[in-house]
Design an enzyme around this catalytic site. Structure first.
Site, PDB file in Angstrom:
ATOM      1  CG  ASP A   1      -1.804   7.359   0.750  1.00  0.00           C
ATOM      2  OD1 ASP A   1      -0.907   8.144   0.420  1.00  0.00           O
ATOM      3  OD2 ASP A   1      -2.808   7.138   0.049  1.00  0.00           O
TER       4      ASP A   1
ATOM      5  CG  ASP B   1      -1.761   1.205   1.374  1.00  0.00           C
ATOM      6  OD1 ASP B   1      -2.362   1.613   0.361  1.00  0.00           O
ATOM      7  OD2 ASP B   1      -1.832   1.760   2.479  1.00  0.00           O
TER       8      ASP B   1
END
Length: 246
Positions: A19, A17
């Site tokens: 963020d 991922d």
């Protein structure tokens, strides 16, 4: 070799991922969501205004595609808006309008403050690639390419599945596993041979439902128990803890 990276034997790819895992932008997203929803709720509810909370962010918004986050949170308050169009102005009272206001605030914050990577993550990804594992970035953000470019990290990923690609391919976002599954497929790796790295509860749900070989929760905000409850095999505070980054 993978055991030196804190991963089970047989893992061939790592799906990250953006963020909160690669960049310190999760807090910027949270602030933009709060400003957006608080302004909307204050105008709508007046004296009955109840602000958007950290719990609301974790439960209804974090890790989800922008429009899904709007729908999910507003539904929790019993509010329903028309969908509108993707290019709705940010002051439009529609799902897309609210989402576009959030993105406008996010980009303002990024332009003002810049983007800062997690150095432990960058070192870990370098070690993963040096060990011969494939890598992908998997994010609901439509700004993924620009963010990676701003920290000179595009080179670290063989595949990018982000909000733009998901829309082009009609892939549902997290907590559905489809974006992670697409990344594994693009890398030519079975899900059981791929590891997922996420900080959002929705991302944990996606890793679990996709039957990935290993799911690592990255706890930046003190939610270790919740990450385990949502499917993490292991939770760390920084990927440097996994090894391979010295």
């Amino acid at each position: 070799m993978t055991t030196q990276l804190g991963l089970p034997e047989g893992i061939q790819a790592c799906l990250f991922d953006l963020d909160g895992v690669v960049t310190r932008t999760a807090v910027v997203h949270a602030a933009a969501w709060k400003a957006t929803f608080d302004a909307f709720l204050r105008e709508r509810d007046g004296a009955d205004f109840r602000p958007f909370s950290d719990s609301d962010y974790d439960q209804f918004v974090d890790g989800r595609p922008r429009a899904d986050g709007v729908r999910s949170f507003l539904a929790s308050r019993g509010i329903e808006l028309p969908e509108g169009a993707p290019d709705d102005p940010p002051d439009t009272r529609s799902v897309n309008g609210v989402g576009n206001r959030k993105n406008e605030l996010l980009l303002e914050k990024i332009r003002t403050d810049g983007v800062e990577p997690y150095e432990g993550t960058l070192r870990y990804i370098d070690a993963v690639r040096a060990a011969g594992l494939a890598t992908a970035i998997v994010s609901s953000s439509a700004n993924t390419r620009d963010v990676l470019h701003s920290i000179a990290a595009e080179r670290l990923f063989d595949v990018r599945i982000d909000g733009v690609v998901a829309r082009e391919r009609n892939l549902p976002g997290k907590p559905h596993a489809d974006t992670f599954l697409a990344a594994a497929r693009d890398l030519g790796v079975e899900p059981s041979r791929a590891a997922v790295f996420e900080d959002a509860l929705a991302g944990m749900d996606a890793g679990r439902s996709g039957h990935f070989g290993f799911v690592v929760g990255v706890d930046r905000v003190g939610q270790t128990d919740a990450l385990y409850a949502h499917g993490a095999d292991l939770v760390v505070k920084d990927l440097a803890e996994l090894g391979g980054s010295a």
